[in-house]
Motif scaffolding. Structure first.
Motif, PDB file in Angstrom:
ATOM      1  N   LEU A   1      37.219  -3.138   1.291  1.00  0.00           N
ATOM      2  CA  LEU A   1      37.727  -3.177   2.632  1.00  0.00           C
ATOM      3  C   LEU A   1      38.500  -1.963   2.832  1.00  0.00           C
ATOM      4  CD1 LEU A   1      37.588  -4.488   5.501  1.00  0.00           C
ATOM      5  CD2 LEU A   1      39.404  -5.992   4.807  1.00  0.00           C
ATOM      6  N   ASP A   2      38.013  -0.830   3.625  1.00  0.00           N
ATOM      7  CA  ASP A   2      38.856   0.222   3.802  1.00  0.00           C
ATOM      8  C   ASP A   2      38.852   0.987   5.103  1.00  0.00           C
ATOM      9  OD1 ASP A   2      36.091   1.066   4.131  1.00  0.00           O
ATOM     10  OD2 ASP A   2      35.924   2.676   2.516  1.00  0.00           O
ATOM     11  N   ARG A   3      38.387   0.104   6.153  1.00  0.00           N
ATOM     12  CA  ARG A   3      38.645   0.514   7.432  1.00  0.00           C
ATOM     13  C   ARG A   3      38.605  -0.666   8.362  1.00  0.00           C
ATOM     14  NH1 ARG A   3      33.845   1.361   5.357  1.00  0.00           N
ATOM     15  NH2 ARG A   3      32.005   1.231   6.686  1.00  0.00           N
ATOM     16  N   LEU A   4      39.290  -0.338   9.415  1.00  0.00           N
ATOM     17  CA  LEU A   4      39.143  -1.431  10.540  1.00  0.00           C
ATOM     18  C   LEU A   4      37.718  -1.714  10.874  1.00  0.00           C
ATOM     19  CD1 LEU A   4      41.121  -3.287  12.007  1.00  0.00           C
ATOM     20  CD2 LEU A   4      41.177  -1.549  13.907  1.00  0.00           C
ATOM     21  N   SER A   5      36.957  -0.841  11.360  1.00  0.00           N
ATOM     22  CA  SER A   5      35.684  -0.922  11.875  1.00  0.00           C
ATOM     23  C   SER A   5      34.728  -1.769  10.828  1.00  0.00           C
ATOM     24  CB  SER A   5      35.034   0.353  12.204  1.00  0.00           C
ATOM     25  OG  SER A   5      34.712   1.133  10.867  1.00  0.00           O
TER      26      SER A   5
ATOM     27  N   GLN B   1      41.038  -1.811  -0.010  1.00  0.00           N
ATOM     28  CA  GLN B   1      41.157  -0.682  -1.057  1.00  0.00           C
ATOM     29  C   GLN B   1      42.390   0.288  -0.755  1.00  0.00           C
ATOM     30  OE1 GLN B   1      37.356   1.043  -1.576  1.00  0.00           O
ATOM     31  NE2 GLN B   1      37.937   2.800  -2.644  1.00  0.00           N
ATOM     32  N   VAL B   2      42.933   0.600  -1.881  1.00  0.00           N
ATOM     33  CA  VAL B   2      44.080   1.622  -1.618  1.00  0.00           C
ATOM     34  C   VAL B   2      43.754   2.809  -2.533  1.00  0.00           C
ATOM     35  CG1 VAL B   2      46.556   1.799  -2.225  1.00  0.00           C
ATOM     36  CG2 VAL B   2      45.561  -0.571  -1.730  1.00  0.00           C
ATOM     37  N   ASN B   3      43.993   3.881  -1.939  1.00  0.00           N
ATOM     38  CA  ASN B   3      43.843   5.229  -2.720  1.00  0.00           C
ATOM     39  C   ASN B   3      45.175   5.513  -3.068  1.00  0.00           C
ATOM     40  OD1 ASN B   3      42.930   7.622  -3.519  1.00  0.00           O
ATOM     41  ND2 ASN B   3      42.271   8.479  -1.467  1.00  0.00           N
ATOM     42  N   VAL B   4      45.489   4.925  -4.213  1.00  0.00           N
ATOM     43  CA  VAL B   4      47.065   5.112  -4.925  1.00  0.00           C
ATOM     44  C   VAL B   4      47.047   6.393  -5.466  1.00  0.00           C
ATOM     45  CG1 VAL B   4      46.045   4.231  -7.185  1.00  0.00           C
ATOM     46  CG2 VAL B   4      48.658   3.867  -6.184  1.00  0.00           C
ATOM     47  N   SER B   5      46.032   7.180  -5.975  1.00  0.00           N
ATOM     48  CA  SER B   5      46.118   8.288  -6.509  1.00  0.00           C
ATOM     49  C   SER B   5      46.069   9.560  -5.357  1.00  0.00           C
ATOM     50  CB  SER B   5      45.156   8.775  -7.446  1.00  0.00           C
ATOM     51  OG  SER B   5      43.882   8.499  -7.076  1.00  0.00           O
ATOM     52  N   GLN B   6      45.799   9.126  -4.019  1.00  0.00           N
ATOM     53  CA  GLN B   6      45.722  10.196  -3.138  1.00  0.00           C
ATOM     54  C   GLN B   6      44.410  11.156  -3.283  1.00  0.00           C
ATOM     55  OE1 GLN B   6      48.247   9.939  -0.011  1.00  0.00           O
ATOM     56  NE2 GLN B   6      48.115   7.994  -1.284  1.00  0.00           N
ATOM     57  N   GLU B   7      43.363  10.736  -3.974  1.00  0.00           N
ATOM     58  CA  GLU B   7      42.417  11.579  -4.146  1.00  0.00           C
ATOM     59  C   GLU B   7      41.612  12.137  -2.783  1.00  0.00           C
ATOM     60  OE1 GLU B   7      40.396  11.442  -8.348  1.00  0.00           O
ATOM     61  OE2 GLU B   7      41.133   9.362  -7.939  1.00  0.00           O
ATOM     62  N   ALA B   8      41.239  13.023  -2.577  1.00  0.00           N
ATOM     63  CA  ALA B   8      40.438  13.259  -1.408  1.00  0.00           C
ATOM     64  C   ALA B   8      38.955  12.788  -1.510  1.00  0.00           C
ATOM     65  CB  ALA B   8      40.434  14.988  -1.112  1.00  0.00           C
ATOM     66  N   SER B   9      38.487  12.649  -2.977  1.00  0.00           N
ATOM     67  CA  SER B   9      37.322  12.190  -2.953  1.00  0.00           C
ATOM     68  C   SER B   9      36.864  10.736  -2.991  1.00  0.00           C
ATOM     69  CB  SER B   9      36.739  12.605  -4.305  1.00  0.00           C
ATOM     70  OG  SER B   9      37.468  11.840  -5.602  1.00  0.00           O
ATOM     71  N   LYS B  10      38.156  10.040  -2.697  1.00  0.00           N
ATOM     72  CA  LYS B  10      38.113   8.390  -2.623  1.00  0.00           C
ATOM     73  C   LYS B  10      38.431   7.985  -1.032  1.00  0.00           C
ATOM     74  CE  LYS B  10      38.821   6.957  -7.532  1.00  0.00           C
ATOM     75  NZ  LYS B  10      38.913   8.287  -8.230  1.00  0.00           N
ATOM     76  N   THR B  11      37.854   6.750  -0.800  1.00  0.00           N
ATOM     77  CA  THR B  11      38.248   6.092   0.307  1.00  0.00           C
ATOM     78  C   THR B  11      39.599   5.131   0.091  1.00  0.00           C
ATOM     79  OG1 THR B  11      36.680   4.344   0.035  1.00  0.00           O
ATOM     80  CG2 THR B  11      35.886   6.275   1.424  1.00  0.00           C
TER      81      THR B  11
ATOM     82  N   ALA C   1      41.567   4.209 -10.361  1.00  0.00           N
ATOM     83  CA  ALA C   1      42.448   5.325 -10.663  1.00  0.00           C
ATOM     84  C   ALA C   1      41.420   6.553 -10.979  1.00  0.00           C
ATOM     85  CB  ALA C   1      43.056   4.867 -12.169  1.00  0.00           C
ATOM     86  N   PRO C   2      42.047   7.912 -11.139  1.00  0.00           N
ATOM     87  CA  PRO C   2      41.238   9.114 -11.387  1.00  0.00           C
ATOM     88  C   PRO C   2      40.644   8.646 -12.945  1.00  0.00           C
ATOM     89  CG  PRO C   2      43.265   9.527 -10.596  1.00  0.00           C
ATOM     90  CD  PRO C   2      43.293   7.984 -10.725  1.00  0.00           C
TER      91      PRO C   2
END
Length: 228
Positions: free
Chosen positions: A102-106, A124-134, A163-164
């Motif tokens: 679950l990664d967005r309100l829509s 879903q949390v992008n804990v590593s702040q990777e641009a390739s991940k939602t 994680a990466p």
């Protein structure tokens, strides 16, 4: 069959050892078998070995597997772990017990609209702040969870992260510790719609470290089926 059994036993043993190291009870950790790259025969063998939590990342393949395993499908806890397109929600939302992405309100709006009963969701949390991940950056997770209070068919059972793949052990521990802290922080608030007791993190390459740092669900595929 023997190779698969040995792999399954080894994964469970690794989980138990990680729990021992972190002074946890192994019953707190659920192995989720990621079956997206294996076949129906191996899925049946997994079932015969006692596994009941299976995960898929494509809606069409999930439905095909459930049809092929119709005689046992009702006894399996089905997890959807891939990025879920809003237009595909109607196909699978009532066929799975857990949605890990679950990664967005829509998406939340579509799940709530199509579900016939509450669905157990992981934010879903992008804990590593990777641009390739939602997924949400950690600082925005709680605000999103608060927004979900208006959706009666969504229950936030926990948080999920990936994680990466090439992260060092030190970085993995940092990411997983951040996730555990965030999960605990949200759980302590006591949102009725978001008990947030679970933590879905750790895959074949890093599940032992994830368990040591607080994972309650690990999503393992490659390690289970290697050589089988």
């Amino acid at each position: 069959m023997e190779t698969l059994k040995a792999n399954v036993d080894r994964v469970h043993q690794t989980i138990e050892e990680a729990c021992y190291k972190s002074e946890r009870d192994a019953s707190e950790v659920q192995l989720v078998a990621v079956t997206k790259s294996t076949d129906i025969d191996h899925m049946r063998r997994l079932y015969d070995l006692g596994e009941r939590h299976f995960a898929e990342n494509r809606s069409d393949q999930l439905l095909e597997r459930q049809e092929a395993l119709a005689d046992i499908a009702d006894e399996i806890h089905w997890h959807f772990i891939g990025r879920l397109q809003s237009r595909k929600v109607k196909d699978i939302v009532n066929q799975v017990e857990y949605i890990h992405s679950l990664d967005r309100l829509s998406l939340a709006k579509e799940i709530n609209k199509r579900a016939r009963k509450p669905v157990k969701c992981f934010v879903q949390v992008n804990v590593s702040q990777e641009a390739s991940k939602t997924g949400f950056p950690p600082e925005l997770v709680e605000a999103f969870i608060q927004e979900l209070a208006e959706f009666p068919h969504i229950t936030v059972v926990g948080l999920m992260t990936m994680a990466p793949y090439d992260a060092s052990e030190e970085d993995l521990r940092t990411y997983f510790q951040q996730m555990k802290h965030l999960q605990t922080q949200i759980a302590e608030v006591g949102y009725p719609h978001a008990p947030c007791q679970a933590l879905s993190m750790g895959m074949s390459q890093d599940y032992a470290i994830a368990v040591e740092e607080g994972a309650t669900m690990v999503r393992v595929g490659t390690t289970l089926f290697e050589g089988a």
